[in-house]
Design an enzyme around this catalytic site. Structure first.
Site, PDB file in Angstrom:
ATOM      1  N   GLY A  27       0.786  -1.235   0.000  1.00  0.00           N
ATOM      2  CA  GLY A  27       0.000   0.000   0.000  1.00  0.00           C
ATOM      3  C   GLY A  27       0.814   1.280   0.000  1.00  0.00           C
ATOM      4  N   SER A  28       2.054   1.242  -0.530  1.00  0.00           N
ATOM      5  CA  SER A  28       2.813   2.509  -0.558  1.00  0.00           C
ATOM      6  C   SER A  28       2.174   3.499  -1.535  1.00  0.00           C
ATOM      7  CB  SER A  28       4.282   2.262  -0.899  1.00  0.00           C
ATOM      8  OG  SER A  28       4.444   1.911  -2.249  1.00  0.00           O
ATOM      9  N   MET A 102      -3.692  -7.382  -7.281  1.00  0.00           N
ATOM     10  CA  MET A 102      -3.142  -8.490  -8.064  1.00  0.00           C
ATOM     11  C   MET A 102      -4.187  -9.377  -8.745  1.00  0.00           C
ATOM     12  SD  MET A 102      -0.117  -7.634  -7.570  1.00  0.00           S
ATOM     13  CE  MET A 102       0.998  -8.905  -8.076  1.00  0.00           C
ATOM     14  N   LEU A 105      -9.551  -7.630 -13.481  1.00  0.00           N
ATOM     15  CA  LEU A 105     -11.006  -7.440 -13.386  1.00  0.00           C
ATOM     16  C   LEU A 105     -11.679  -7.891 -14.687  1.00  0.00           C
ATOM     17  CD1 LEU A 105     -10.891  -3.923 -11.709  1.00  0.00           C
ATOM     18  CD2 LEU A 105     -11.598  -6.067 -10.601  1.00  0.00           C
ATOM     19  N   ASN A 119      -4.760   2.072 -13.386  1.00  0.00           N
ATOM     20  CA  ASN A 119      -3.815   1.185 -12.696  1.00  0.00           C
ATOM     21  C   ASN A 119      -2.402   1.729 -12.853  1.00  0.00           C
ATOM     22  OD1 ASN A 119      -2.829  -1.223 -11.420  1.00  0.00           O
ATOM     23  ND2 ASN A 119      -2.291  -2.036 -13.435  1.00  0.00           N
ATOM     24  N   HIS A 121       1.655   0.379 -13.067  1.00  0.00           N
ATOM     25  CA  HIS A 121       2.421  -0.842 -13.326  1.00  0.00           C
ATOM     26  C   HIS A 121       3.922  -0.505 -13.376  1.00  0.00           C
ATOM     27  CE1 HIS A 121       3.132  -4.876 -14.801  1.00  0.00           C
ATOM     28  NE2 HIS A 121       3.956  -4.361 -15.693  1.00  0.00           N
ATOM     29  N   ASP A 157      -2.724  -5.446 -17.975  1.00  0.00           N
ATOM     30  CA  ASP A 157      -1.811  -4.314 -18.208  1.00  0.00           C
ATOM     31  C   ASP A 157      -1.844  -3.802 -19.656  1.00  0.00           C
ATOM     32  OD1 ASP A 157      -0.975  -4.616 -15.534  1.00  0.00           O
ATOM     33  OD2 ASP A 157       0.523  -6.094 -16.106  1.00  0.00           O
ATOM     34  N   GLU A 186       6.731   5.969  -9.088  1.00  0.00           N
ATOM     35  CA  GLU A 186       5.305   5.615  -9.207  1.00  0.00           C
ATOM     36  C   GLU A 186       4.443   6.589  -8.414  1.00  0.00           C
ATOM     37  OE1 GLU A 186       4.083   1.612  -8.301  1.00  0.00           O
ATOM     38  OE2 GLU A 186       5.726   0.744  -9.423  1.00  0.00           O
TER      39      GLU A 186
HETATM   40  C1  GRF Z   1       3.721  -1.353  -7.445  1.00  0.00           C
HETATM   41  O1  GRF Z   1       4.988  -1.551  -7.986  1.00  0.00           O
HETATM   42  C2  GRF Z   1       2.681  -1.284  -8.534  1.00  0.00           C
HETATM   43  O2  GRF Z   1       3.143  -0.720  -9.715  1.00  0.00           O
HETATM   44  C3  GRF Z   1       2.367  -2.739  -8.762  1.00  0.00           C
HETATM   45  O3  GRF Z   1       2.401  -3.325  -7.480  1.00  0.00           O
HETATM   46  C4  GRF Z   1       3.256  -2.544  -6.622  1.00  0.00           C
HETATM   47  C5  GRF Z   1       2.434  -2.162  -5.448  1.00  0.00           C
HETATM   48  O4  GRF Z   1       3.149  -1.506  -4.463  1.00  0.00           O
HETATM   49  N1  GRF Z   1       1.125  -2.904  -9.477  1.00  0.00           N
HETATM   50  P1  GRF Z   1       2.395  -0.852  -3.231  1.00  0.00           P
HETATM   51  O5  GRF Z   1       1.481  -1.916  -2.631  1.00  0.00           O
HETATM   52  O6  GRF Z   1       1.631   0.336  -3.715  1.00  0.00           O
HETATM   53  O7  GRF Z   1       3.508  -0.497  -2.286  1.00  0.00           O
END
Ligand code: GRF
Length: 199
Positions: A27-28, A102, A105, A119, A121, A157, A186
């Site tokens: 959840g970062s 993960m 949908l 999303n 990625h 994706d 990100e």
């Molecule tokens: C991220 O690298 C995102 O791009 C991918 O999963 C990871 C999730 O990281 N889909 P977090 O849970 O947001 O820390």
């Protein structure tokens, strides 16, 4: 600057868009979105977090920030999606961000939600769809990696790209160091993409 902020606010009709974040893990990105969403002129507010993993650390982040959060098991995908749609409707959610979620949908879910779903990625799509992106990028000795924010469709994706950030890979890069570099970018790219969508 002040004038610009006011204009942006007016475009949103004085209201932030009520958003749900789907997670499965750390959840970062969720944490970063919560933080951005608390600033006055960011277009969304996070009203709901749904995790398909009961142990997802992101659920604790939602709890800490007093955001409504739910675990919904995805062992039966049809039931999972039905329950999610009910929650989204009940909570008047108008925008959905997937952040480390993960599951793919279904077309049916995407059609039923009728609002935007995006999303993030950890690769420069269309390269390296799916899992283990860092490992594959390093194995191929690529010079660059990066991250992508895209609209969600029913293929993994593959939806229309909203924004990308390219990152230079160092000679001594490890999976761990690359992951940290990409994740940091990100967080910025996700926020910038949301601003660009509602501009
Ligand atoms: C991220 O690298 C995102 O791009 C991918 O999963 C990871 C999730 O990281 N889909 P977090 O849970 O947001 O820390």
């Amino acid at each position: 600057m002040k004038k610009k902020k006011l204009k942006f606010r007016a475009k949103l009709n004085g209201k932030k868009i009520k958003t749900c974040v789907f997670i499965s893990g750390t959840g970062s990105n969720l944490k970063s979105l919560i933080s951005y969403s608390r600033s006055y002129n960011f277009p969304i507010k996070i009203g709901l977090v749904i995790s398909n993993k009961v142990s997802a650390k992101g659920l604790l982040i939602a709890k800490k920030y007093n955001i409504k959060h739910k675990f919904i098991s995805s062992s039966d995908k049809t039931k999972f999606e039905r329950k999610c749609l009910l929650e989204l409707k009940k909570n008047k959610i108008k925008f959905l961000c997937l952040a480390g979620f993960m599951k793919v949908l279904s077309k049916k879910f995407i059609k039923a939600f009728r609002h935007k779903i995006i999303n993030i990625h950890p690769s420069l799509l269309p390269e390296y769809k799916g899992l283990n992106t860092y490992k594959r990028v390093l194995k191929n000795k690529d010079k660059y990696s990066g991250c992508t924010v895209h609209y969600v469709n029913a293929s993994l994706d593959s939806g229309k790209i909203i924004a990308q950030k390219k990152i230079l890979i160092d000679e001594k890069e490890t999976e761990k160091s690359l992951k940290m570099k990409v994740l940091n970018q990100e967080h910025i790219l996700y926020a910038q993409s949301i601003i660009s969508i509602f501009k």
